[in-house]
Write a protein that holds these residues in place. Structure first.
Motif, PDB file in Angstrom:
ATOM      1  N   LEU A 191      56.406 -83.610  42.824  1.00  0.00           N
ATOM      2  CA  LEU A 191      56.535 -82.768  44.010  1.00  0.00           C
ATOM      3  C   LEU A 191      55.600 -83.242  45.111  1.00  0.00           C
ATOM      4  O   LEU A 191      55.987 -83.295  46.291  1.00  0.00           O
ATOM      5  CB  LEU A 191      56.252 -81.305  43.667  1.00  0.00           C
ATOM      6  CG  LEU A 191      57.332 -80.564  42.879  1.00  0.00           C
ATOM      7  CD1 LEU A 191      56.846 -79.173  42.479  1.00  0.00           C
ATOM      8  CD2 LEU A 191      58.605 -80.457  43.710  1.00  0.00           C
ATOM      9  N   GLN A 192      54.366 -83.604  44.747  1.00  0.00           N
ATOM     10  CA  GLN A 192      53.420 -84.118  45.732  1.00  0.00           C
ATOM     11  C   GLN A 192      53.924 -85.420  46.344  1.00  0.00           C
ATOM     12  O   GLN A 192      53.812 -85.636  47.551  1.00  0.00           O
ATOM     13  CB  GLN A 192      52.046 -84.367  45.092  1.00  0.00           C
ATOM     14  CG  GLN A 192      51.227 -83.129  44.873  1.00  0.00           C
ATOM     15  CD  GLN A 192      49.881 -83.471  44.234  1.00  0.00           C
ATOM     16  OE1 GLN A 192      49.739 -84.484  43.566  1.00  0.00           O
ATOM     17  NE2 GLN A 192      48.912 -82.596  44.445  1.00  0.00           N
ATOM     18  N   ARG A 193      54.490 -86.273  45.508  1.00  0.00           N
ATOM     19  CA  ARG A 193      55.019 -87.542  45.991  1.00  0.00           C
ATOM     20  C   ARG A 193      56.163 -87.307  46.971  1.00  0.00           C
ATOM     21  O   ARG A 193      56.210 -87.907  48.052  1.00  0.00           O
ATOM     22  CB  ARG A 193      55.499 -88.398  44.816  1.00  0.00           C
ATOM     23  CG  ARG A 193      55.959 -89.792  45.210  1.00  0.00           C
ATOM     24  CD  ARG A 193      56.443 -90.602  44.012  1.00  0.00           C
ATOM     25  NE  ARG A 193      57.790 -90.276  43.613  1.00  0.00           N
ATOM     26  CZ  ARG A 193      58.896 -90.710  44.240  1.00  0.00           C
ATOM     27  NH1 ARG A 193      58.794 -91.462  45.303  1.00  0.00           N
ATOM     28  NH2 ARG A 193      60.086 -90.389  43.800  1.00  0.00           N
ATOM     29  N   GLU A 194      57.076 -86.406  46.624  1.00  0.00           N
ATOM     30  CA  GLU A 194      58.192 -86.092  47.518  1.00  0.00           C
ATOM     31  C   GLU A 194      57.691 -85.495  48.829  1.00  0.00           C
ATOM     32  O   GLU A 194      58.191 -85.844  49.901  1.00  0.00           O
ATOM     33  CB  GLU A 194      59.172 -85.140  46.824  1.00  0.00           C
ATOM     34  CG  GLU A 194      59.988 -85.792  45.717  1.00  0.00           C
ATOM     35  CD  GLU A 194      60.854 -84.796  44.959  1.00  0.00           C
ATOM     36  OE1 GLU A 194      61.057 -83.666  45.450  1.00  0.00           O
ATOM     37  OE2 GLU A 194      61.326 -85.152  43.866  1.00  0.00           O
TER      38      GLU A 194
ATOM     39  N   ILE B 248      51.287 -82.350  30.159  1.00  0.00           N
ATOM     40  CA  ILE B 248      51.591 -83.643  30.777  1.00  0.00           C
ATOM     41  C   ILE B 248      52.893 -83.556  31.575  1.00  0.00           C
ATOM     42  O   ILE B 248      52.981 -84.043  32.704  1.00  0.00           O
ATOM     43  CB  ILE B 248      51.673 -84.756  29.708  1.00  0.00           C
ATOM     44  CG1 ILE B 248      50.275 -85.031  29.144  1.00  0.00           C
ATOM     45  CG2 ILE B 248      52.300 -86.023  30.276  1.00  0.00           C
ATOM     46  CD1 ILE B 248      50.251 -85.950  27.945  1.00  0.00           C
ATOM     47  N   SER B 249      53.870 -82.906  31.022  1.00  0.00           N
ATOM     48  CA  SER B 249      55.157 -82.750  31.714  1.00  0.00           C
ATOM     49  C   SER B 249      54.988 -81.938  33.000  1.00  0.00           C
ATOM     50  O   SER B 249      55.552 -82.287  34.046  1.00  0.00           O
ATOM     51  CB  SER B 249      56.165 -82.074  30.781  1.00  0.00           C
ATOM     52  OG  SER B 249      57.392 -81.883  31.444  1.00  0.00           O
ATOM     53  N   ASN B 250      54.201 -80.857  32.911  1.00  0.00           N
ATOM     54  CA  ASN B 250      53.943 -80.039  34.110  1.00  0.00           C
ATOM     55  C   ASN B 250      53.174 -80.833  35.168  1.00  0.00           C
ATOM     56  O   ASN B 250      53.465 -80.740  36.361  1.00  0.00           O
ATOM     57  CB  ASN B 250      53.179 -78.770  33.746  1.00  0.00           C
ATOM     58  CG  ASN B 250      54.023 -77.782  32.962  1.00  0.00           C
ATOM     59  OD1 ASN B 250      55.248 -77.851  32.967  1.00  0.00           O
ATOM     60  ND2 ASN B 250      53.369 -76.862  32.257  1.00  0.00           N
ATOM     61  N   ALA B 251      52.184 -81.605  34.720  1.00  0.00           N
ATOM     62  CA  ALA B 251      51.407 -82.428  35.653  1.00  0.00           C
ATOM     63  C   ALA B 251      52.307 -83.480  36.294  1.00  0.00           C
ATOM     64  O   ALA B 251      52.212 -83.751  37.500  1.00  0.00           O
ATOM     65  CB  ALA B 251      50.230 -83.089  34.933  1.00  0.00           C
ATOM     66  N   LYS B 252      53.195 -84.060  35.492  1.00  0.00           N
ATOM     67  CA  LYS B 252      54.143 -85.053  36.008  1.00  0.00           C
ATOM     68  C   LYS B 252      55.037 -84.421  37.067  1.00  0.00           C
ATOM     69  O   LYS B 252      55.275 -85.000  38.131  1.00  0.00           O
ATOM     70  CB  LYS B 252      54.980 -85.617  34.867  1.00  0.00           C
ATOM     71  CG  LYS B 252      55.992 -86.629  35.299  1.00  0.00           C
ATOM     72  CD  LYS B 252      56.847 -87.085  34.116  1.00  0.00           C
ATOM     73  CE  LYS B 252      58.105 -87.721  34.656  1.00  0.00           C
ATOM     74  NZ  LYS B 252      59.297 -87.324  34.020  1.00  0.00           N
TER      75      LYS B 252
END
Length: 186
Positions: free
Chosen positions: A31-34, A22-26
């Protein structure tokens, strides 16, 4: 108790593994959002630049002077941009810097000026455009249409039936005897 403790440790390990996922997915989503925000900022900046350029286009007088191969033409910005995917549409869209001749304010286009009147007439009203009947002029106009990216005009001039249709609407019979007996074959 060992079996219960083992299950507890396995469950604790599974929870820890899921928490790591979950932490890695977050982190990946962040990163995708940025990255998306950065692309949006770049696109917004480009849009603002284009908007600024379009504002500059609006500063063009609505009347545009052209020097096409030595022939002088005056037309409107609306006519020149009426077919946006054409060369003239792009040229006068505001996306490209243009320099008018200092002496008369015209924009020079190095093409056949005698044919350009047909190009302008097509751009003014493509639906009711009347192509020249002279085949040599039509052939030369086709070359100009392709150069200026006027696909509709090219298609019209390439249509083998166009000249036949156009000429057949102008057939005139001067004497009634020309039609005499024509209905016998029907």
């Amino acid at each position: 108790m060992d079996a219960l403790q083992k299950k507890f440790l396995d469950l604790q390990e599974a929870i820890q593994s899921n928490m790591t996922e979950i932490s890695n997915a977050k982190d990946a989503l962040e990163l995708q959002r940025e990255d998306s925000l950065m692309r949006i900022k770049v696109e917004r900046r480009l849009l603002e630049e284009e908007k600024s350029q379009m504002t500059e286009v609006m500063k063009f007088q609505t009347k545009i002077k052209l020097d096409v191969g030595g022939y002088k033409y005056t037309t409107s910005l609306a006519t020149l941009t009426s077919i946006p995917d054409s060369m003239l549409g792009a040229m006068f869209s505001g996306r490209f810097p243009l320099e008018a001749d200092e002496s008369d304010g015209s924009f020079f286009v190095d093409r056949d000026g005698s044919l350009f009147k047909h190009v302008l007439n097509y751009m003014r009203d493509p639906v009711s455009f009347d192509a020249p009947m002279d085949r040599e002029v039509a052939r030369d106009l086709m070359r100009e249409a392709k150069y200026f990216g006027l696909q509709g005009l090219s298609n019209l001039l390439e249509d083998p039936c166009y000249f036949f249709k156009k000429s057949s609407t102008h057939l005139k019979f001067s004497a009634p005897e020309v039609l005499d007996g024509a209905m016998d074959f029907v």
